[in-house]
Write an enzyme that holds these catalytic residues in place. Sequence first.
Site: not given
Lengths: 397, 397
Positions: B71-72, B178, B198, B325
């Site tokens: 996802g990042t 999410q 993700s 995170c």
Amino acid sequence: MKVIYVDNNATTKVAPEVLEEMQPYFSEYYGNPSSMHSFGGNVAGKIREARQKVAALIGATPEEIVFTSCGTESDGTAIRAALESNPDKRHIVTTRVEHPAVKNLGETLSKRGYRVTFVPVDSEGRLDLDYLHQNLSDDTAVVSIMWANNETGVIFPIEEIAQKVKDQGIVFHTDAVQAVGKIPMDVSRTGIDMLSLSGHKLHAPKGIGVLYIRKRTKFAPFMIGGHQEGGRRGGTENVASIIGLGKASQLAREHLQARGYERIRKLRDKLENTLIAKVPHALINGDRQNRLPNTTSIAFEYVEGEAILLMLNEYGICASSGSACTSGSLEPSHVLRAMGVPFTAAHGSIRFSLSRYNTEEEIDFILEKLPPVIARLRELSPFWKEAVRAQSSKLRA
Amino acid sequence: MKVIYVDNNATTKVAPEVLEEMQPYFSEYYGNPSSMHSFGGNVAGKIREARQKVAALIGATPEEIVFTSCGTESDGTAIRAALESNPDKRHIVTTRVEHPAVKNLGETLSKRGYRVTFVPVDSEGRLDLDYLHQNLSDDTAVVSIMWANNETGVIFPIEEIAQKVKDQGIVFHTDAVQAVGKIPMDVSRTGIDMLSLSGHKLHAPKGIGVLYIRKRTKFAPFMIGGHQEGGRRGGTENVASIIGLGKASQLAREHLQARGYERIRKLRDKLENTLIAKVPHALINGDRQNRLPNTTSIAFEYVEGEAILLMLNEYGICASSGSACTSGSLEPSHVLRAMGVPFTAAHGSIRFSLSRYNTEEEIDFILEKLPPVIARLRELSPFWKEAVRAQSSKLRA
């Protein structure tokens, strides 16, 4: 049909021991290593172990290892970090024979205000070191040179280059994706500031890589997010693959220490020596003295490499006409072009890249099947007929 | 000890069906999908299937799906691509409650000549839409707003926002890490240009993500290298994980279609309703009307969240005090601070995030163990004693 896989510079089989080590971390111990609870914390411990094993393979300390998603990410991160940490400098030095991850990035950066020098190679694929050193200047932010070439296996004198580059205060990065695990290395004794490696070239899974960053090297992260990897790479850790890469590094180190590559080198030498003896107009691309022990690139003049591959494929033999990352393009390999390999030879070049899983029986099978394939294709080739005619008239003359 | 895992917004268990689907692609069919031989080509076919399954989950076409490493990476790629494609614009709009992948990138970019607007939220975590729209201008290159918050589960009206942003000719990106798989979505019917997801948040492995890029959206790759992903992301494909994400997407879609989240919602509601009934000074953080069905963030006033987590850990209960995170930092959650949650409540906030693997027995176990934990910790808390004293003197007054 049995598969004879001799395309290990493209990707490798995950070692059974590696897969076994990864297995529990998908559905059983699946915690996030950053979590407070011990279910996540236990995973963090396994990542620490893996980091130590990777570090040991290349002679780094665990803190110098940053896990990334692949070699391409490591290369891009290294070069961009060097540029960002040296904002006054606008010059990059690399070579004409790099992997697309460096070559294409260099070309992109050259359109964005950076000056990029692509150092040439000679007909054996050896780097022009004088050209390299003459082109370093106060404006050079980073030098990025591969340790070993993916297509020919030619090894560059990286320790020597790194030291000279470092002496001038310039950041030195090496794409060591093809070299790590195939030749011994100890980065701590070199001037290398950053080094890229990729898991799937050494029997770990695809989707995991490493950027080695020497202690005290100025750095700016490419992937910004959470605090992972000491703030050098955001994103939840790829736990199972990191653990797998740790195990693969340990196996590679043991294999190097046991000189397992001597057996691979013998198989490779048997393959290429027999082929050039049996097949007329077959040439080895690249410096045979300084080469990875597992790689050979052979030009079969006057035939199409892709036709050879398709016919080998019928026998279950998996080889390659160059880098998988540039396949699908009709252009001949940029590596062979940079070496000045003639068109009729570059187009018919095949790379065989072995691993510790290859056997002598497999090599014998290739040696049985390949020469007739070349002969058949040449019968169909207008280039070949013309070459034969020219040669016989020369003989008559 | 049995693990009660209610930290599914941090990461999830790989579904057994997903792991089974991945298994053959490590050591058996390990070819490089870019290779010419059919050993690699067969793998390319499986990747096509996976791409279709991911596309179906979010209402995209397969060509709009780019596989990334997480996802990042997807978030960073989207925002940087929008900036690079609109070089004349220097303004970015995002929110105060984004994941670090967007928040920290925004802060970094604000130091590099970009103007970044962080839209505030109210005490329920609802976005200030007027503030958002008032701050859009001709200079705005990109608006990046999460679909659902990772800590509170609060859902933003993304369809509505995307349409308004698009109407002004501004690129709209959403971090839907999410939201995907937890609520139905159909990006084709929205104004969303780019969307991040993700794998490891929806029972696929860690180390695989997706960036959805709407057809005809201007794009510049972040990871430059080979021709993979239609030239939008270099690097050898993470084959096994891509195949796993395909299967996980199919399972998530079936789960949504079967309204499987209603069961999860009921478990979540039972957990939070019983807790706020049983435990004095317990508050739900965030808008209960527009919230992910699996998430609850509960503030237990006057106690330390980390102490609660450690005591729950003793019972095998895995929950979280916020985003994994950002864990390890002593700062209270930036999300709860943005909502104006008082210090004494923010510090004692615990996030429970459920998955389809949670059972009613597990919820009952938490309901049995947690209230005495809070009572015990409050007995030790100077804040609590003071609060009780203040309250009783108020009652006396």
